[in-house]
Design a protein around this motif. Structure first.
Motif, short mmCIF file in Angstrom:
data_model
loop_
_atom_site.label_atom_id
_atom_site.label_comp_id
_atom_site.label_asym_id
_atom_site.label_seq_id
_atom_site.Cartn_x
_atom_site.Cartn_y
_atom_site.Cartn_z
N MET A 115 0.84 -1.19 0.00
CA MET A 115 0.00 0.00 0.00
C MET A 115 0.88 1.25 0.00
SD MET A 115 -2.92 1.16 2.78
CE MET A 115 -3.93 -0.27 2.34
N ALA A 116 0.46 2.26 -0.73
CA ALA A 116 1.22 3.49 -0.81
C ALA A 116 1.20 4.22 0.53
CB ALA A 116 0.65 4.39 -1.89
N SER A 117 2.34 4.80 0.90
CA SER A 117 2.41 5.61 2.11
C SER A 117 1.68 6.93 1.89
CB SER A 117 3.87 5.87 2.46
OG SER A 117 4.57 4.67 2.72
N ASP A 118 1.19 7.50 2.99
CA ASP A 118 0.51 8.78 2.92
C ASP A 118 1.46 9.86 3.43
OD1 ASP A 118 -1.12 10.95 2.87
OD2 ASP A 118 -2.65 10.14 4.19
N PHE A 119 1.97 10.68 2.55
CA PHE A 119 2.92 11.71 2.91
C PHE A 119 2.24 13.06 3.18
CE2 PHE A 119 5.39 8.52 0.72
CZ PHE A 119 6.50 8.40 1.54
N LEU A 120 0.94 13.12 2.99
CA LEU A 120 0.19 14.35 3.27
C LEU A 120 -1.02 14.02 4.15
CD1 LEU A 120 0.29 16.08 -0.25
CD2 LEU A 120 1.60 16.71 1.79
N PRO A 121 -0.78 13.54 5.37
CA PRO A 121 -1.90 13.21 6.25
C PRO A 121 -2.73 14.46 6.55
CG PRO A 121 0.16 13.27 7.48
CD PRO A 121 0.53 13.34 6.03
N GLY A 122 -4.03 14.26 6.58
CA GLY A 122 -4.93 15.37 6.82
C GLY A 122 -5.38 16.09 5.56
N PHE A 123 -4.76 15.77 4.44
CA PHE A 123 -5.18 16.35 3.16
C PHE A 123 -6.28 15.48 2.56
CE2 PHE A 123 -1.59 18.91 3.75
CZ PHE A 123 -1.46 19.84 2.73
N ASP A 124 -7.34 16.13 2.10
CA ASP A 124 -8.41 15.41 1.42
C ASP A 124 -7.91 14.82 0.10
OD1 ASP A 124 -10.19 16.10 3.43
OD2 ASP A 124 -10.90 17.89 2.37
N ARG A 125 -8.55 13.72 -0.30
CA ARG A 125 -8.20 13.06 -1.57
C ARG A 125 -9.29 13.36 -2.60
NH1 ARG A 125 -4.24 9.11 -1.12
NH2 ARG A 125 -3.65 8.57 1.03
N HIS A 126 -8.86 13.56 -3.83
CA HIS A 126 -9.79 13.83 -4.91
C HIS A 126 -9.37 13.04 -6.16
CE1 HIS A 126 -11.00 17.34 -2.51
NE2 HIS A 126 -9.72 17.59 -2.39
N ARG A 127 -10.37 12.62 -6.91
CA ARG A 127 -10.14 12.08 -8.24
C ARG A 127 -11.07 12.86 -9.17
NH1 ARG A 127 -6.66 8.32 -8.66
NH2 ARG A 127 -7.30 7.87 -10.78
N ILE A 128 -10.50 13.65 -10.06
CA ILE A 128 -11.26 14.62 -10.83
C ILE A 128 -11.06 14.34 -12.31
CG2 ILE A 128 -11.49 17.07 -11.39
CD1 ILE A 128 -10.40 17.60 -8.50
N GLU A 129 -12.16 14.11 -13.02
CA GLU A 129 -12.09 13.90 -14.47
C GLU A 129 -11.87 15.25 -15.15
OE1 GLU A 129 -14.54 11.88 -18.20
OE2 GLU A 129 -15.37 11.82 -16.16
N THR A 130 -10.81 15.35 -15.92
CA THR A 130 -10.46 16.61 -16.56
C THR A 130 -10.60 16.58 -18.08
OG1 THR A 130 -8.12 15.94 -16.70
CG2 THR A 130 -8.82 17.16 -14.71
N ALA A 131 -10.68 15.39 -18.65
CA ALA A 131 -10.83 15.20 -20.09
C ALA A 131 -11.30 13.78 -20.31
CB ALA A 131 -9.51 15.46 -20.82
N PRO A 132 -11.85 13.46 -21.47
CA PRO A 132 -12.26 12.07 -21.70
C PRO A 132 -11.10 11.11 -21.48
CG PRO A 132 -13.14 13.51 -23.40
CD PRO A 132 -12.19 14.35 -22.60
N GLY A 133 -11.29 10.17 -20.58
CA GLY A 133 -10.28 9.17 -20.31
C GLY A 133 -9.16 9.63 -19.39
N VAL A 134 -9.29 10.82 -18.81
CA VAL A 134 -8.23 11.35 -17.95
C VAL A 134 -8.83 11.74 -16.60
CG1 VAL A 134 -6.46 13.12 -17.61
CG2 VAL A 134 -6.91 12.22 -19.90
N THR A 135 -8.34 11.09 -15.55
CA THR A 135 -8.72 11.42 -14.18
C THR A 135 -7.47 11.79 -13.41
OG1 THR A 135 -10.60 9.90 -14.24
CG2 THR A 135 -9.81 10.58 -12.07
N ILE A 136 -7.51 12.94 -12.75
CA ILE A 136 -6.35 13.44 -12.03
C ILE A 136 -6.51 13.21 -10.54
CG2 ILE A 136 -5.02 15.52 -11.45
CD1 ILE A 136 -4.62 14.54 -14.34
N HIS A 137 -5.46 12.69 -9.94
CA HIS A 137 -5.41 12.49 -8.49
C HIS A 137 -4.88 13.75 -7.84
CE1 HIS A 137 -2.98 10.97 -4.89
NE2 HIS A 137 -4.24 10.81 -4.53
#
Length: 294
Positions: free
Chosen positions: A1-23
């Motif tokens: 599992m990936a480590s969390d280097f920004l604890p307390g920061f909200d997570r988002h997955r945002i679609e910015t273009a067809p077929g592209v989602t930005i973390h």
């Protein structure tokens, strides 16, 4: 599992273009600021900087397309899916989705090149721009000499046709990544083992390695065409340039002079480090950004 280097920061997955989602990750309140990483890092590179900025600002850090946990789309015709224009459009879409129409942008390395294009393509969105350890892409290619080509060999290696660089890096991704990170940093220990492991987690993915090559191929092709079309354009937002006194860019170019060719208001200085300022000298970076961002 990936480590969390920004604890307390909200997570988002945002679609910015067809077929592209930005973390992306976000925290804090106040004037918004977007953090853009470089190669071979991810948004985790801001682990020391983002929490301090979030004490005064609404901070958003995102993985560029192709990097970290963002989508890794095919390069497309002429590598246009990794043009800095496409990546800048991702950044605007992320910030708008999080409620920020106008913001400051801070970019290191590749993220700085995205930030430069963002300021040209979306001037109404950019309040201020800070660039870490880069000169303009077109300037660096135009003024390339043997010393630069030797010390920044990956600029010319990654742009070779698929699948040559992908295949060679794929033979031992950890060796290549370690050589790159340790060669760029001039501050031993500034990328600790757990952070390096996070970068390796992403670099071990063949899709990520291909996307990285596509990023550089775009920079040597379609990005230069966009830069040529905007050769007379100037970044209107105040621009802060910071660079490592021990790094290749600072030793090869008059960094402020190169940016004064591209922007109307430029300030900045060297820090006592190599390429990765935010990991090598985070407190100095935060001090400079707090003063610049206001």
């Amino acid at each position: 599992m990936a480590s969390d280097f920004l604890p307390g920061f909200d997570r988002h997955r945002i679609e910015t273009a067809p077929g592209v989602t930005i973390h992306a990750r976000s925290a804090g309140s106040g004037p918004p600021v977007l953090l853009l990483h470089g190669h071979p890092q991810t948004l985790s590179t801001w682990l020391h900087v983002a929490p301090q900025l979030a004490e005064r600002h609404s901070v958003v850090a995102m993985d560029l397309r192709g990097y970290g946990d963002s989508s890794k789309p095919p390069g497309g015709d002429r590598h246009t899916n990794y043009a800095k224009r496409a990546m800048a459009a991702d950044a605007v879409a992320v910030m708008r989705a999080l409620g920020h129409d106008r913001f400051a942008v801070v970019g290191h390395d590749r993220g700085g090149r995205v930030a430069h294009r963002l300021a040209l393509d979306h001037p109404a969105a950019v309040e201020r721009i800070a660039l870490f350890d880069i000169a303009p892409t077109a300037t660096m290619y135009a003024r390339t000499d043997k010393d630069f080509a030797t010390r920044y060999f990956w600029w010319f290696f990654f742009i070779q046709p698929h699948p040559l660089p992908e295949t060679l890096i794929g033979a031992d991704p950890e060796y290549f990544l370690r050589h790159h990170v340790e060669g760029q940093s001039k501050t031993p220990g500034s990328t600790p083992p757990d952070l390096f492991a996070e970068y390796l987690r992403c670099y071990a993915d063949p899709a990520c390695r291909h996307a990285i090559c596509e990023d550089y191929r775009a920079a040597a092709g379609i990005d230069l065409e966009h830069d040529a079309a905007d050769a007379e354009a100037r970044v209107a937002a105040p621009l802060l340039a910071l660079w490592g006194a021990k790094g290749v860019v600072g030793q090869t170019y008059d960094v402020l002079a190169t940016w004064r060719e591209k922007a109307t208001t430029v300030s900045g200085r060297a820090l006592d480090c190599g390429h990765t300022l935010q990991e090598e000298r985070p407190d100095a970076v935060v001090s400079e950004l707090m003063a610049f961002l206001g």
